[in-house]
Scaffold this motif. Structure first.
Motif, PDB file in Angstrom:
ATOM      1  N   THR A 129      -2.918   1.410   9.209  1.00  0.00           N
ATOM      2  CA  THR A 129      -3.855   0.288   9.072  1.00  0.00           C
ATOM      3  C   THR A 129      -5.241   0.759   8.673  1.00  0.00           C
ATOM      4  N   ILE A 130      -5.781   1.750   9.385  1.00  0.00           N
ATOM      5  CA  ILE A 130      -7.133   2.205   9.039  1.00  0.00           C
ATOM      6  C   ILE A 130      -7.130   2.968   7.724  1.00  0.00           C
ATOM      7  N   GLY A 131      -5.993   3.615   7.398  1.00  0.00           N
ATOM      8  CA  GLY A 131      -5.901   4.306   6.111  1.00  0.00           C
ATOM      9  C   GLY A 131      -5.865   3.333   4.950  1.00  0.00           C
ATOM     10  N   THR A 132      -5.096   2.271   5.088  1.00  0.00           N
ATOM     11  CA  THR A 132      -5.030   1.246   4.044  1.00  0.00           C
ATOM     12  C   THR A 132      -6.375   0.563   3.870  1.00  0.00           C
ATOM     13  N   SER A 133      -7.040   0.264   4.977  1.00  0.00           N
ATOM     14  CA  SER A 133      -8.349  -0.365   4.910  1.00  0.00           C
ATOM     15  C   SER A 133      -9.357   0.533   4.203  1.00  0.00           C
ATOM     16  N   ARG A 134      -9.305   1.831   4.496  1.00  0.00           N
ATOM     17  CA  ARG A 134     -10.188   2.789   3.828  1.00  0.00           C
ATOM     18  C   ARG A 134      -9.927   2.803   2.325  1.00  0.00           C
ATOM     19  N   SER A 135      -8.657   2.830   1.933  1.00  0.00           N
ATOM     20  CA  SER A 135      -8.308   2.857   0.510  1.00  0.00           C
ATOM     21  C   SER A 135      -8.798   1.604  -0.203  1.00  0.00           C
ATOM     22  N   GLN A 136      -8.661   0.460   0.448  1.00  0.00           N
ATOM     23  CA  GLN A 136      -9.102  -0.791  -0.154  1.00  0.00           C
ATOM     24  C   GLN A 136     -10.613  -0.805  -0.353  1.00  0.00           C
ATOM     25  N   ARG A 137     -11.356  -0.291   0.637  1.00  0.00           N
ATOM     26  CA  ARG A 137     -12.818  -0.240   0.503  1.00  0.00           C
ATOM     27  C   ARG A 137     -13.222   0.679  -0.630  1.00  0.00           C
ATOM     28  N   ARG A 138     -12.534   1.812  -0.755  1.00  0.00           N
ATOM     29  CA  ARG A 138     -12.882   2.760  -1.811  1.00  0.00           C
ATOM     30  C   ARG A 138     -12.570   2.187  -3.186  1.00  0.00           C
ATOM     31  N   ARG A 139     -11.437   1.469  -3.308  1.00  0.00           N
ATOM     32  CA  ARG A 139     -11.112   0.849  -4.592  1.00  0.00           C
ATOM     33  C   ARG A 139     -12.115  -0.242  -4.962  1.00  0.00           C
ATOM     34  N   ALA A 140     -12.617  -0.904  -3.925  1.00  0.00           N
ATOM     35  CA  ALA A 140     -13.586  -1.977  -4.159  1.00  0.00           C
ATOM     36  C   ALA A 140     -14.981  -1.425  -4.435  1.00  0.00           C
ATOM     37  N   GLY A 141     -15.131  -0.107  -4.292  1.00  0.00           N
ATOM     38  CA  GLY A 141     -16.428   0.504  -4.590  1.00  0.00           C
ATOM     39  C   GLY A 141     -17.416   0.442  -3.457  1.00  0.00           C
ATOM     40  N   ALA A 142     -16.943   0.202  -2.219  1.00  0.00           N
ATOM     41  CA  ALA A 142     -17.852   0.147  -1.078  1.00  0.00           C
ATOM     42  C   ALA A 142     -18.423   1.533  -0.820  1.00  0.00           C
ATOM     43  N   ALA A 143     -19.714   1.586  -0.515  1.00  0.00           N
ATOM     44  CA  ALA A 143     -20.375   2.855  -0.254  1.00  0.00           C
ATOM     45  C   ALA A 143     -19.911   3.440   1.070  1.00  0.00           C
ATOM     46  N   PRO A 144     -19.825   4.785   1.157  1.00  0.00           N
ATOM     47  CA  PRO A 144     -19.487   5.393   2.442  1.00  0.00           C
ATOM     48  C   PRO A 144     -20.501   4.993   3.498  1.00  0.00           C
ATOM     49  N   THR A 145     -20.074   4.954   4.732  1.00  0.00           N
ATOM     50  CA  THR A 145     -20.956   4.516   5.805  1.00  0.00           C
ATOM     51  C   THR A 145     -21.870   5.635   6.263  1.00  0.00           C
TER      52      THR A 145
END
Length: 369
Positions: A129-145
């Motif tokens: 779950t957290i891995g998929t969420s991370r991948s989705q954020r990265r594909r969407a171009g979200a900046a690292p926290t």
């Protein structure tokens, strides 16, 4: 997804690695026996996911997490903290979530040694779950926290106005990534909260006890853990004990909060569905429901019950969620009256606070119920 396992116990490294390697889509790329070695391997191997023990020699889990958040900022691996089922372990786990860990799992070596299906299923579910969420954020171009901060906030649409005139209680459901968000929305509230706030956070009992204590320390309105039948006679923050469900009832004009084991088939305890549904009935629809970050869809059915009773529901904005599961279920089912970031939610709840002199007396509160 590539996983790095960091644990000072050779036994735990072996068992966790075996469970991960037996799962399609997950691959262990390295193991570390202490925090310092773990940080070095995280930089070298650039994993997608990290399981990180808290109590370790040389450099403990919190110290390792701080360094990983800085030195691996570009890769931004999702970190799952592994904590013992102790008060001290739960306190450290909550600190880790504030520092940027995605989630925490309680480990019992005795159960792990027996290849316990419960631990295995929770471990794999959380990692995926957290891995998929991370991948989705990265594909969407979200900046690292940034280290020590919640998930980066993208611009959210202007929140809809929420009428607070008819709100006699606030019901909050939360899961993966929720504890830091609870602090973000409840700690800024000034003293003089005029209504009770009930929290159902998916966590074991020892963790919810520590969560209530932490909120009590950081919130001007205080917080307490509900463990036994309690008449709610004054406003404040009430946290449901983990492992059971929080039921709210209107009893002879007063509100009683009680922890129960039913429904026995509910996947998560405490259940957000139960809190929303019973709370809506107990307060005759004069409630505000808030659905925070978390996996799955717990809360969606309860949100529908809440709105049918006349209440309103706010869902946390996707850009600020560690896992956009529970809020998404509420939004996609058409049950959200507003979608907001934690800071916006805090702003709404501030409208339910006032000077100490405006706080309702116990008698006035009972009459309103």
């Amino acid at each position: 997804m590539r996983v790095l396992v960091i644990d000072d116990s050779a036994f735990m490294r072996k068992m966790i690695t075996r469970m991960i390697e037996e799962t399609r889509g997950l691959e262990v790329v390295g193991q570390a026996r202490n925090g310092r070695e773990g940080v070095e391997l995280a930089e070298k191997l650039k994993p997608d996911l990290i399981t990180l023990d808290i109590e370790m020699p040389e450099l403990d889990g919190l110290g390792a997490l701080r360094q990983i958040r800085v030195r691996c900022r570009k890769e931004d691996p999702a970190v799952l903290m592994c904590s013992s089922l102790t008060t001290e372990g739960s306190a450290e786990a909550l600190k880790a979530l504030r520092l940027g860990a995605a989630d925490v799992i309680a480990k019992d070596p005795a159960l792990v040694g027996k290849n316990d299906d419960g631990f295995r299923n929770e471990l794999i579910t959380k990692l995926k779950t957290i891995g998929t969420s991370r991948s989705q954020r990265r594909r969407a171009g979200a900046a690292p926290t940034e280290p020590g901060q919640p998930i980066a906030r993208a611009d959210a649409p202007p929140p809809k106005d929420i009428d607070l005139a008819g709100v006699d209680a606030v019901l909050i459901g939360s899961s993966t990534g929720g504890p830091p968000v609870l602090e973000d929305i409840l700690a800024p509230l000034p003293a003089g909260l005029r209504v009770p706030v009930f929290v159902a956070q998916h966590m074991p009992a020892v963790f919810t006890k520590t969560l209530a204590s932490r909120l009590d320390q950081h919130c001007a309105n205080g917080a307490r853990l509900i463990t036994e039948p309690t008449m709610i006679e004054r406003p404040g923050i009430y946290v449901a004990e983990g492992g059971r469900h929080l039921h709210l009832e209107n009893v002879r004009g007063g509100i009683r909060a009680e922890m129960r084991t039913e429904p026995a088939d509910a996947l998560y305890r405490p259940s957000v569905n139960v809190l929303f549904s019973t709370g809506a009935k107990a307060f005759r629809g004069r409630v505000l429901g808030i659905q925070l970050t978390g996996m799955g869809d717990d809360g969606a059915k309860g949100a529908a019950d809440l709105r049918r009773a006349g209440g309103r529901v706010i869902a946390q904005h996707e850009s600020t969620c560690v896992v956009y599961g529970m809020p998404k279920a509420v939004v996609e089912s058409g049950q959200a009256d507003g979608v907001m970031t934690p800071s916006q939610i805090a702003g709404v709840l501030t409208g339910l606070c006032g000077p100490a002199g405006s706080r309702r007396s116990s008698e006035e509160f009972r009459k309103s119920a």
